[in-house]
Design a protein around this motif. Structure first.
Motif, PDB file in Angstrom:
ATOM      1  N   PHE A  25       1.652   7.600 -10.012  1.00 23.99           N
ATOM      2  CA  PHE A  25       2.410   8.767  -9.302  1.00 23.99           C
ATOM      3  C   PHE A  25       2.409   9.941 -10.111  1.00 23.99           C
ATOM      4  CE2 PHE A  25       3.790   5.544  -6.081  1.00 23.99           C
ATOM      5  CZ  PHE A  25       3.990   4.544  -6.689  1.00 23.99           C
TER       6      PHE A  25
ATOM      7  N   TYR B 144      18.071   4.284 -11.132  1.00 22.15           N
ATOM      8  CA  TYR B 144      17.680   4.983 -12.361  1.00 22.15           C
ATOM      9  C   TYR B 144      18.540   5.733 -12.959  1.00 22.15           C
ATOM     10  CZ  TYR B 144      12.808   3.514 -11.016  1.00 22.15           C
ATOM     11  OH  TYR B 144      11.741   2.806 -10.602  1.00 22.15           O
TER      12      TYR B 144
ATOM     13  N   LYS C 286      -2.047  11.707  -0.597  1.00 22.05           N
ATOM     14  CA  LYS C 286      -1.056  12.806  -0.634  1.00 22.05           C
ATOM     15  C   LYS C 286       0.368  12.346  -0.510  1.00 22.05           C
ATOM     16  CE  LYS C 286      -4.214  16.176   1.180  1.00 22.05           C
ATOM     17  NZ  LYS C 286      -4.481  17.119   2.550  1.00 22.05           N
ATOM     18  N   GLY C 287       1.422  12.988  -1.120  1.00 23.68           N
ATOM     19  CA  GLY C 287       2.557  12.875  -1.357  1.00 23.68           C
ATOM     20  C   GLY C 287       3.232  13.807  -0.483  1.00 23.68           C
TER      21      GLY C 287
ATOM     22  N   LEU D 237       9.237   1.792 -11.052  1.00 23.48           N
ATOM     23  CA  LEU D 237       8.578   2.745 -11.682  1.00 23.48           C
ATOM     24  C   LEU D 237       8.737   2.892 -13.077  1.00 23.48           C
ATOM     25  CD1 LEU D 237       7.719   3.376  -8.611  1.00 23.48           C
ATOM     26  CD2 LEU D 237       7.580   5.644  -9.256  1.00 23.48           C
TER      27      LEU D 237
ATOM     28  N   PHE E 250       8.278   5.596 -15.857  1.00 21.08           N
ATOM     29  CA  PHE E 250       7.970   7.018 -16.151  1.00 21.08           C
ATOM     30  C   PHE E 250       7.495   7.467 -17.709  1.00 21.08           C
ATOM     31  CE2 PHE E 250       9.199   8.988 -12.006  1.00 21.08           C
ATOM     32  CZ  PHE E 250       9.927   7.787 -11.565  1.00 21.08           C
ATOM     33  N   GLY E 251       6.837   8.440 -17.572  1.00 21.34           N
ATOM     34  CA  GLY E 251       6.446   9.026 -18.892  1.00 21.34           C
ATOM     35  C   GLY E 251       7.638  10.229 -19.372  1.00 21.34           C
TER      36      GLY E 251
ATOM     37  N   TYR F 261      -3.255   4.115  -5.501  1.00 19.27           N
ATOM     38  CA  TYR F 261      -2.983   2.842  -5.537  1.00 19.27           C
ATOM     39  C   TYR F 261      -4.379   2.004  -6.326  1.00 19.27           C
ATOM     40  CZ  TYR F 261      -5.336   3.363  -1.257  1.00 19.27           C
ATOM     41  OH  TYR F 261      -6.050   3.546  -0.136  1.00 19.27           O
TER      42      TYR F 261
ATOM     43  N   LEU G 133       7.474  13.792  -4.334  1.00 23.04           N
ATOM     44  CA  LEU G 133       6.142  13.114  -4.758  1.00 23.04           C
ATOM     45  C   LEU G 133       4.974  14.018  -4.406  1.00 23.04           C
ATOM     46  CD1 LEU G 133       4.604  10.438  -5.509  1.00 23.04           C
ATOM     47  CD2 LEU G 133       4.666   9.727  -3.121  1.00 23.04           C
TER      48      LEU G 133
ATOM     49  N   TYR H 146       5.162  13.167  -9.643  1.00 19.66           N
ATOM     50  CA  TYR H 146       6.298  13.999  -9.090  1.00 19.66           C
ATOM     51  C   TYR H 146       6.509  15.390 -10.006  1.00 19.66           C
ATOM     52  CZ  TYR H 146       7.813   9.466  -7.169  1.00 19.66           C
ATOM     53  OH  TYR H 146       7.989   8.023  -6.696  1.00 19.66           O
TER      54      TYR H 146
ATOM     55  N   SER I 256      13.362  11.649 -19.446  1.00 19.88           N
ATOM     56  CA  SER I 256      12.806  11.147 -18.285  1.00 19.88           C
ATOM     57  C   SER I 256      13.442  10.097 -17.569  1.00 19.88           C
ATOM     58  CB  SER I 256      11.239  10.311 -18.574  1.00 19.88           C
ATOM     59  OG  SER I 256      10.612  10.118 -17.652  1.00 19.88           O
TER      60      SER I 256
ATOM     61  N   PHE J 218      -0.043  10.282  -5.199  1.00 17.64           N
ATOM     62  CA  PHE J 218      -0.242   8.973  -5.906  1.00 17.64           C
ATOM     63  C   PHE J 218      -1.345   8.202  -5.549  1.00 17.64           C
ATOM     64  CE2 PHE J 218       0.526   5.837  -2.410  1.00 17.64           C
ATOM     65  CZ  PHE J 218       0.656   6.409  -1.139  1.00 17.64           C
TER      66      PHE J 218
ATOM     67  N   LEU K 132       6.429  14.935 -13.749  1.00 19.60           N
ATOM     68  CA  LEU K 132       6.696  13.525 -14.293  1.00 19.60           C
ATOM     69  C   LEU K 132       5.609  12.698 -13.617  1.00 19.60           C
ATOM     70  CD1 LEU K 132      10.818  13.113 -13.257  1.00 19.60           C
ATOM     71  CD2 LEU K 132       9.573  13.276 -15.766  1.00 19.60           C
TER      72      LEU K 132
ATOM     73  N   ARG L 111       3.153   1.667 -11.953  1.00 22.10           N
ATOM     74  CA  ARG L 111       3.685   0.372 -11.749  1.00 22.10           C
ATOM     75  C   ARG L 111       2.676  -0.618 -11.333  1.00 22.10           C
ATOM     76  NH1 ARG L 111       7.466  -0.080  -6.114  1.00 22.10           N
ATOM     77  NH2 ARG L 111       5.622   0.297  -4.697  1.00 22.10           N
TER      78      ARG L 111
END
Lengths: 113, 111
Positions: free
Chosen positions: A33, B35, A57-58, A102, A104-105, A50, A45, A35, B42, A48, A90, A94
């Motif tokens: 994903f 979260y 498209k988000g 999720l 995240f980086g 899959y 978003l 964001y 992050s 994404f 971001l 997952r």
């Protein structure tokens, strides 16, 4: 532990430049994903994916494109950067499951001047 | 359209007090995530709630899910300064892979 790595922590680009944001995950996750996060607007978003070569498209895809040629890498491309694309970006990944969180980086803070 | 509302959006509290953050959502879902985000950092996954009545606890944080009321709560017990952060809830739409996010609750805990 899952590791999601974004290639740049901070980036400054000029209006009109083509910008590439790279994201790599090391846990063989199917879903990835992108964001953007802006004060007062939460997480929105952009795109994404899959699976490899698949993309959806988000909520705010305009001005962006993505590429997923390999499972571990998901790239976000700003075709012609504009000042309203200044934001925190971001990346997350997952497993392909409705029950998994999720990961995240650390984020890329992009400034477009 | 699935919408997720958190409240309060901002909370300033003293250490040792208890408080609750609420996450309401507008349509059927039985998968909800909490979260945490520290300033400039992050997002870190705290809890995954997968069924009605689910309750998860980690230290001073406890999250619960009531799918009939479409409500999740994040309860903070005897707050400490280290819990200062922004907390987000996210609800998974039943039909696709997307999560719908709340706006976040900025929590400041004063010594």
């Amino acid at each position: 532990d899952v590791k999601v790595t974004q290639s740049s922590r901070y980036l400054v680009k000029r209006t009109g430049e083509k910008v590439f944001l790279e994201c790599v995950q090391d846990m063989d996750h199917e879903n990835m994903f992108w964001y953007r996060q802006d004060p007062g607007l939460g997480l929105r978003l952009i795109y994404f994916s899959y699976d490899v070569k698949m993309k959806e498209k988000g909520d705010i895809p305009e001005g962006y494109s993505v590429s997923r040629e390999k499972k571990e890498r998901f790239s976000l491309i700003l075709e012609s950067a504009s000042t309203n694309q200044t934001s925190m970006y971001l990346c997350a990944s997952r497993v392909s499951s409705y029950n998994s969180p999720l990961h995240f980086g650390n984020g890329t803070r992009l400034t477009v001047t | 359209e699935l919408k997720v509302e958190q409240n309060p959006l901002f909370l300033s509290m003293q250490e040792e007090k208890n408080y609750t953050i609420y996450c309401n959502y507008s349509t059927t879902s039985d998968r909800l995530y909490w979260y945490r985000q520290d300033p400039g950092k992050s997002l870190e996954s705290l809890f995954v709630l997968l069924s009605n009545g689910a309750v998860k606890q980690e230290g001073r944080l406890m999250a619960s899910l009531d799918t009939k009321a479409r409500l999740s709560t994040l309860h903070i017990t005897a707050a400490v300064h280290d819990l200062s952060a922004t907390y987000f809830c996210a609800v998974e739409a039943n039909s696709n892979y997307q999560l719908i996010w709340g706006a976040g609750t900025k929590l400041i805990i004063k010594p």
